[in-house]
Design a protein around this motif. Sequence first.
Motif, PDB file in Angstrom:
ATOM      1  N   PHE A 209      -7.522   5.591   7.259  1.00 44.19           N
ATOM      2  CA  PHE A 209      -8.856   5.531   6.673  1.00 44.19           C
ATOM      3  C   PHE A 209      -9.749   4.599   7.478  1.00 44.19           C
ATOM      4  O   PHE A 209     -10.929   4.889   7.700  1.00 44.19           O
ATOM      5  CB  PHE A 209      -8.771   5.053   5.219  1.00 44.19           C
ATOM      6  CG  PHE A 209     -10.118   4.791   4.596  1.00 44.19           C
ATOM      7  CD1 PHE A 209     -10.961   5.835   4.258  1.00 44.19           C
ATOM      8  CD2 PHE A 209     -10.542   3.488   4.357  1.00 44.19           C
ATOM      9  CE1 PHE A 209     -12.211   5.595   3.691  1.00 44.19           C
ATOM     10  CE2 PHE A 209     -11.786   3.236   3.796  1.00 44.19           C
ATOM     11  CZ  PHE A 209     -12.618   4.297   3.457  1.00 44.19           C
ATOM     12  N   GLU A 210      -9.205   3.471   7.928  1.00 40.55           N
ATOM     13  CA  GLU A 210      -9.999   2.548   8.741  1.00 40.55           C
ATOM     14  C   GLU A 210     -10.472   3.231  10.023  1.00 40.55           C
ATOM     15  O   GLU A 210     -11.645   3.103  10.415  1.00 40.55           O
ATOM     16  CB  GLU A 210      -9.190   1.295   9.096  1.00 40.55           C
ATOM     17  CG  GLU A 210      -9.976   0.313   9.944  1.00 40.55           C
ATOM     18  CD  GLU A 210      -9.225  -0.956  10.274  1.00 40.55           C
ATOM     19  OE1 GLU A 210      -9.803  -1.799  11.003  1.00 40.55           O
ATOM     20  OE2 GLU A 210      -8.074  -1.117   9.807  1.00 40.55           O
TER      21      GLU A 210
ATOM     22  N   LEU B 259      -6.651  -1.328   3.544  1.00 36.95           N
ATOM     23  CA  LEU B 259      -5.270  -1.046   3.187  1.00 36.95           C
ATOM     24  C   LEU B 259      -4.693   0.162   3.923  1.00 36.95           C
ATOM     25  O   LEU B 259      -3.494   0.231   4.168  1.00 36.95           O
ATOM     26  CB  LEU B 259      -5.157  -0.828   1.675  1.00 36.95           C
ATOM     27  CG  LEU B 259      -5.381  -2.080   0.819  1.00 36.95           C
ATOM     28  CD1 LEU B 259      -5.574  -1.720  -0.642  1.00 36.95           C
ATOM     29  CD2 LEU B 259      -4.210  -3.038   0.979  1.00 36.95           C
ATOM     30  N   ASP B 260      -5.534   1.130   4.272  1.00 35.41           N
ATOM     31  CA  ASP B 260      -5.063   2.370   4.879  1.00 35.41           C
ATOM     32  C   ASP B 260      -5.507   2.414   6.340  1.00 35.41           C
ATOM     33  O   ASP B 260      -6.705   2.492   6.627  1.00 35.41           O
ATOM     34  CB  ASP B 260      -5.644   3.568   4.118  1.00 35.41           C
ATOM     35  CG  ASP B 260      -5.060   4.899   4.567  1.00 35.41           C
ATOM     36  OD1 ASP B 260      -4.801   5.052   5.774  1.00 35.41           O
ATOM     37  OD2 ASP B 260      -4.881   5.790   3.713  1.00 35.41           O
TER      38      ASP B 260
ATOM     39  N   SER C  92       2.053   0.821  -5.963  1.00 33.89           N
ATOM     40  CA  SER C  92       1.337   1.116  -4.728  1.00 33.89           C
ATOM     41  C   SER C  92      -0.101   0.598  -4.750  1.00 33.89           C
ATOM     42  O   SER C  92      -0.785   0.652  -3.726  1.00 33.89           O
ATOM     43  CB  SER C  92       1.316   2.631  -4.474  1.00 33.89           C
ATOM     44  OG  SER C  92       0.648   3.307  -5.530  1.00 33.89           O
TER      45      SER C  92
ATOM     46  N   PRO D  11       0.820  -1.208   0.000  1.00 33.10           N
ATOM     47  CA  PRO D  11       0.000   0.000   0.000  1.00 33.10           C
ATOM     48  C   PRO D  11       0.859   1.266   0.000  1.00 33.10           C
ATOM     49  O   PRO D  11       2.041   1.228   0.375  1.00 33.10           O
ATOM     50  CB  PRO D  11      -0.811  -0.124   1.303  1.00 33.10           C
ATOM     51  CG  PRO D  11      -0.824  -1.580   1.615  1.00 33.10           C
ATOM     52  CD  PRO D  11       0.497  -2.094   1.132  1.00 33.10           C
TER      53      PRO D  11
ATOM     54  N   HIS E  20      -6.248  14.550   5.739  1.00 33.71           N
ATOM     55  CA  HIS E  20      -6.621  13.431   4.880  1.00 33.71           C
ATOM     56  C   HIS E  20      -8.127  13.271   4.683  1.00 33.71           C
ATOM     57  O   HIS E  20      -8.546  12.522   3.798  1.00 33.71           O
ATOM     58  CB  HIS E  20      -6.041  12.131   5.448  1.00 33.71           C
ATOM     59  CG  HIS E  20      -4.549  12.068   5.406  1.00 33.71           C
ATOM     60  ND1 HIS E  20      -3.850  11.686   4.291  1.00 33.71           N
ATOM     61  CD2 HIS E  20      -3.616  12.367   6.360  1.00 33.71           C
ATOM     62  CE1 HIS E  20      -2.555  11.733   4.549  1.00 33.71           C
ATOM     63  NE2 HIS E  20      -2.385  12.138   5.796  1.00 33.71           N
TER      64      HIS E  20
ATOM     65  N   TYR F 107       2.894   7.154   8.603  1.00 36.74           N
ATOM     66  CA  TYR F 107       1.879   7.845   9.389  1.00 36.74           C
ATOM     67  C   TYR F 107       2.424   8.235  10.758  1.00 36.74           C
ATOM     68  O   TYR F 107       2.152   9.331  11.271  1.00 36.74           O
ATOM     69  CB  TYR F 107       0.645   6.960   9.563  1.00 36.74           C
ATOM     70  CG  TYR F 107      -0.404   7.124   8.487  1.00 36.74           C
ATOM     71  CD1 TYR F 107      -0.853   8.382   8.093  1.00 36.74           C
ATOM     72  CD2 TYR F 107      -0.963   6.009   7.867  1.00 36.74           C
ATOM     73  CE1 TYR F 107      -1.823   8.534   7.111  1.00 36.74           C
ATOM     74  CE2 TYR F 107      -1.950   6.148   6.876  1.00 36.74           C
ATOM     75  CZ  TYR F 107      -2.370   7.417   6.508  1.00 36.74           C
ATOM     76  OH  TYR F 107      -3.324   7.557   5.545  1.00 36.74           O
TER      77      TYR F 107
ATOM     78  N   LYS G 180       2.770   4.554   1.014  1.00 35.14           N
ATOM     79  CA  LYS G 180       3.408   5.027   2.242  1.00 35.14           C
ATOM     80  C   LYS G 180       3.724   3.910   3.225  1.00 35.14           C
ATOM     81  O   LYS G 180       3.600   4.080   4.439  1.00 35.14           O
ATOM     82  CB  LYS G 180       2.533   6.093   2.925  1.00 35.14           C
ATOM     83  CG  LYS G 180       2.183   7.272   2.044  1.00 35.14           C
ATOM     84  CD  LYS G 180       3.416   7.982   1.508  1.00 35.14           C
ATOM     85  CE  LYS G 180       3.056   9.181   0.659  1.00 35.14           C
ATOM     86  NZ  LYS G 180       4.265   9.837   0.084  1.00 35.14           N
ATOM     87  N   THR G 181       4.145   2.776   2.688  1.00 33.21           N
ATOM     88  CA  THR G 181       4.567   1.689   3.574  1.00 33.21           C
ATOM     89  C   THR G 181       6.060   1.394   3.444  1.00 33.21           C
ATOM     90  O   THR G 181       6.539   0.415   3.995  1.00 33.21           O
ATOM     91  CB  THR G 181       3.761   0.407   3.302  1.00 33.21           C
ATOM     92  OG1 THR G 181       3.748   0.128   1.901  1.00 33.21           O
ATOM     93  CG2 THR G 181       2.342   0.536   3.802  1.00 33.21           C
TER      94      THR G 181
ATOM     95  N   GLU H 161      -8.918  -0.192  -4.487  1.00 33.44           N
ATOM     96  CA  GLU H 161      -7.787  -0.258  -3.554  1.00 33.44           C
ATOM     97  C   GLU H 161      -8.192   0.204  -2.155  1.00 33.44           C
ATOM     98  O   GLU H 161      -7.418   0.851  -1.454  1.00 33.44           O
ATOM     99  CB  GLU H 161      -6.613   0.574  -4.077  1.00 33.44           C
ATOM    100  CG  GLU H 161      -6.052   0.106  -5.404  1.00 33.44           C
ATOM    101  CD  GLU H 161      -5.370  -1.260  -5.335  1.00 33.44           C
ATOM    102  OE1 GLU H 161      -4.890  -1.617  -4.244  1.00 33.44           O
ATOM    103  OE2 GLU H 161      -5.301  -1.949  -6.381  1.00 33.44           O
TER     104      GLU H 161
ATOM    105  N   ASN I 281       2.501   1.612  10.863  1.00 33.87           N
ATOM    106  CA  ASN I 281       2.860   2.275   9.609  1.00 33.87           C
ATOM    107  C   ASN I 281       3.789   3.436   9.931  1.00 33.87           C
ATOM    108  O   ASN I 281       3.371   4.452  10.475  1.00 33.87           O
ATOM    109  CB  ASN I 281       1.599   2.762   8.900  1.00 33.87           C
ATOM    110  CG  ASN I 281       1.902   3.456   7.572  1.00 33.87           C
ATOM    111  OD1 ASN I 281       2.637   4.434   7.520  1.00 33.87           O
ATOM    112  ND2 ASN I 281       1.311   2.941   6.508  1.00 33.87           N
TER     113      ASN I 281
END
Length: 386
Positions: A372-373, A368-369, A201, A41, A298, A266, A43-44, A355, A263
Amino acid sequence: MDSAFQYNKFVTGKQFIGRTAEVRTFANLLAQGENVVIYEPPKTGRKSLIQQGFYNMKAAGQRFVAVQLSLLDVRTLSELTLRLASSVLQTVGNSPAEFAQAAGELLAGTHLVFDSARYKSCGEILSPTWELDLEDLRAAFLLPYRIGVQSGVPRIVVIDEFQNVMLTEDGDAVCKLMEEALRTTLPLELERGAAYVFTGSQVNAMHEIFGIRRYFYRRVERVRITPIETKEIIDHVIKGFLATGKVIDRDLLLGVCRLFRDNIWYINHFSAICDSLTRGYIMEQTLNEALASLIAIHEPRFVAMMNDLTTFQVSLLRAALDGHTRFSSAEVIKQYGLNSSANVRRLKDALCKKEIITFDEEDNPVLLDPLFEYWVRKFYFNMSFE
């Protein structure tokens, strides 16, 4: 002076933490002339891992020239061919005269020629004399091998956002041609001249190419990026705060790592915000303010993602967040109004193509984020985040 918490560029050296096994594997594969694929994903840490691998290889005295290009804005076969060939050819000289000579020698028989005007305007040194075709792409794909053997210094070609080859006129034909070039038509004397690193990505789109359709099977090795150990992250953050005279409790950082699923991008961004909000001891209130600031950055993107979903897709996403995995069961279909098992399959495919989620080896959904979750749980569905 660089900040202790880098999130706006890739990191190497002292700023790079964890993932020593992945870096070692990556560097060893390239040293042996193997091709590599990395897809994770956004930014990993893909770019940081690649650059740290190059850093270690150079420190070990290995000779190579890195060629790096992105297919982010590529939509046609012609753009792909020009981008690849131009990027590789620019490693053979420093002046228009040298580029022109190299193009004449190495690309003879193709529809690619050196273009000084294009070089001055956009940096890409080639232009087509006729409509480019797959044979021109084959020549571009084999170009780093020929240059590597001729110069005695291997070329390592990093193609970022590789999944965009499927947006060209015939992505399958492109992948088949590249695969064939690696598998059958690459002369033995050229094999050690270059290696490719395919990276992207968009996890599901890359998995479609390399995992489901199985292009480049046994011709590339996947390097998986695992989360950095929580302890290493906490030590990194504490050290960064100490450098600016600040202190934070380890237990608070445990919660931060859990929220962001370790992550590091982040966490670095979050820590940089915390660093700017206080001059001394970092309290829980500071963390809450930093989280609110990060979400504000975001949130427009997250809102756009949700607005792009149909009602059925939103329902399936809610079911995933509620912990369900058997989406085709009669109970789940009825509870979330998913209509039918056939519709469930379409919804899963849609969320993967966008995605938003992926599915692990046990077919369990994974968002994936991590931010966002958190946002979609707390602010969209008004769920608790435990």
